[in-house]
Design a protein around this motif. Structure first.
Motif, PDB file in Angstrom:
ATOM      1  N   UNK A  78       1.000  -1.762   0.080  1.00 22.39           N
ATOM      2  CA  UNK A  78      -0.005   0.056   0.233  1.00 22.39           C
ATOM      3  C   UNK A  78       1.107   1.401   0.257  1.00 22.39           C
ATOM      4  N   UNK A  79       0.764   1.951  -1.132  1.00 21.95           N
ATOM      5  CA  UNK A  79       1.487   3.189  -1.183  1.00 21.95           C
ATOM      6  C   UNK A  79       0.974   4.896  -0.517  1.00 21.95           C
ATOM      7  N   UNK A  80       1.239   5.325   0.259  1.00 24.25           N
ATOM      8  CA  UNK A  80       0.891   6.187   1.356  1.00 24.25           C
ATOM      9  C   UNK A  80       1.429   7.467   0.492  1.00 24.25           C
ATOM     10  N   UNK A  81       0.165   9.097   0.723  1.00 23.92           N
ATOM     11  CA  UNK A  81       0.662   9.993   0.275  1.00 23.92           C
ATOM     12  C   UNK A  81       1.394  10.940   1.531  1.00 23.92           C
ATOM     13  N   UNK A  82       2.139  11.137   1.985  1.00 24.84           N
ATOM     14  CA  UNK A  82       2.355  11.963   2.962  1.00 24.84           C
ATOM     15  C   UNK A  82       2.583  13.583   2.534  1.00 24.84           C
ATOM     16  N   UNK A  83       2.271  14.435   3.564  1.00 24.20           N
ATOM     17  CA  UNK A  83       1.958  16.043   2.736  1.00 24.20           C
ATOM     18  C   UNK A  83       1.770  17.058   3.567  1.00 24.20           C
ATOM     19  N   UNK A  84       2.423  17.943   4.012  1.00 19.61           N
ATOM     20  CA  UNK A  84       2.285  18.659   4.597  1.00 19.61           C
ATOM     21  C   UNK A  84       2.697  19.852   4.161  1.00 19.61           C
ATOM     22  N   UNK A  85       1.935  21.051   4.452  1.00 23.13           N
ATOM     23  CA  UNK A  85       2.288  22.908   4.783  1.00 23.13           C
ATOM     24  C   UNK A  85       3.687  23.607   3.646  1.00 23.13           C
ATOM     25  N   UNK A  86       4.919  22.947   5.527  1.00 20.36           N
ATOM     26  CA  UNK A  86       6.044  23.975   5.175  1.00 20.36           C
ATOM     27  C   UNK A  86       6.861  23.270   4.713  1.00 20.36           C
ATOM     28  N   UNK A  87       8.016  23.662   4.267  1.00 20.03           N
ATOM     29  CA  UNK A  87       9.440  23.171   4.484  1.00 20.03           C
ATOM     30  C   UNK A  87       9.806  22.194   5.804  1.00 20.03           C
ATOM     31  N   UNK A  91      10.699   1.604   5.198  1.00 20.00           N
ATOM     32  CA  UNK A  91      10.759   0.679   4.257  1.00 20.00           C
ATOM     33  C   UNK A  91       9.739   0.225   3.797  1.00 20.00           C
ATOM     34  N   UNK A  92       8.838   1.275   3.754  1.00 23.23           N
ATOM     35  CA  UNK A  92       7.483   1.567   2.687  1.00 23.23           C
ATOM     36  C   UNK A  92       6.997   2.236   1.766  1.00 23.23           C
ATOM     37  N   UNK A  93       6.406   1.670   0.971  1.00 23.82           N
ATOM     38  CA  UNK A  93       7.012   2.732  -0.675  1.00 23.82           C
ATOM     39  C   UNK A  93       5.976   4.325  -0.090  1.00 23.82           C
ATOM     40  N   UNK A  94       6.455   5.453  -0.253  1.00 25.40           N
ATOM     41  CA  UNK A  94       5.413   6.846   0.026  1.00 25.40           C
ATOM     42  C   UNK A  94       5.482   7.634  -1.519  1.00 25.40           C
ATOM     43  N   UNK A  95       5.040   8.617  -1.291  1.00 21.66           N
ATOM     44  CA  UNK A  95       5.041   9.576  -1.273  1.00 21.66           C
ATOM     45  C   UNK A  95       4.919  10.806  -0.891  1.00 21.66           C
ATOM     46  N   UNK A  96       5.822  11.816  -0.870  1.00 20.84           N
ATOM     47  CA  UNK A  96       6.170  12.638  -0.014  1.00 20.84           C
ATOM     48  C   UNK A  96       5.855  14.408  -0.724  1.00 20.84           C
ATOM     49  N   UNK A  97       5.366  15.225  -0.098  1.00 20.71           N
ATOM     50  CA  UNK A  97       5.264  15.962  -0.896  1.00 20.71           C
ATOM     51  C   UNK A  97       4.937  17.213   0.238  1.00 20.71           C
TER      52      UNK A  97
END
Length: 255
Positions: free
Chosen positions: A1-10, A44-50
């Protein structure tokens, strides 16, 4: 399961991106709509960071891209918030069980807070992701806080024995920094724990696409007349360490 991980600031996401690049030499970056999407493995987990950037429109646009272009099957948002409930203090963590757009008002066409044409104002967080995130926060506060953030740093921001709260988080395209505004939020939304500027927009998109989400916020201020914290310092010295350590526990538990 690929997770998207978001945040608003650098400062909320840069450390996670650096950790991904260190762990995964094959990590890639794709730019879409002026945002860099970092794809690889983290703990160890598939993620997309943005970096989603600030505000409801930014969060919604980023969430749509994560779902449609990268096929993420779950989304986690981490960042700062202002405390609203009387028991929520600076340095505490709020994990959302639901979100609402506290500034949405299309009356008389639709009831206050209701998203037009959806017939819904409150968007529940996913129970499984939320339970896992809550467990990660509990472990962090119990076992990791002292090593991640020294006592002297916590004391500098007036943080003593930070706690976890689970409840409703409200989003709006405004920075809440007055006691009058907080009193109005408490009156109109008595279940509200904290306010920020992105989560409920993300939640609406996840609802429309059938994608589970979870939301964690570190409380940086009380959203009232005393909301004058040094945000860059708080992000750098406190909140970024909270996010990195909690997400490490959260992702490790998925292994």
């Amino acid at each position: 399961m690929t997770l998207g991980i978001l945040a608003a600031l650098h400062d909320e996401v840069d450390g996670l991106i650096a950790a991904m690049r260190h762990e995964d030499a094959r990590a890639t970056t794709q730019t879409i709509g002026m945002r860099d999407y970092h794809c690889g493995t983290l703990h160890g987990q598939p993620v997309v960071l943005v970096l989603a950037r600030v505000g409801k429109v930014a969060a919604a646009a980023t969430t749509v891209t994560l779902i449609r272009e990268f096929g993420v099957e779950g989304i986690v948002f981490t960042g700062l918030a202002g405390g609203v409930a009387t028991e929520v203090g600076v340095g505490d963590i709020v994990v959302a069980d639901a979100t609402i757009q506290h500034d949405l008002d299309a009356r008389p066409l639709f009831p206050r807070h209701e998203v037009p044409l959806l017939g819904q104002s409150v968007f529940p967080a996913d129970p499984a992701l939320t339970a896992a995130l809550r467990q990660a926060v509990e472990g962090f506060l119990r076992d990791d806080l002292a090593s991640e953030v020294p006592d002297g740093v916590l004391a500098r921001f007036g943080i003593h024995a930070p706690k976890l709260h689970v409840g409703m988080i409200g989003s709006g395209d405004q920075f809440i920094n007055s006691a009058m505004a907080v009193a109005g939020l408490r009156r109109d939304l008595p279940l509200l724990q904290a306010v920020e500027m992105e989560g409920a927009a993300l939640a609406q998109i996840c609802h429309e696409y059938g994608v589970p989400y979870a939301l964690m916020r570190t409380v940086s201020d009380r959203a009232d007349d005393a909301a004058h914290v040094d945000f860059p310092a708080f992000l750098r010295d406190v909140a970024s360490h909270y996010s990195s350590a909690v997400l490490r526990r959260f992702l490790d538990a998925r292994g």
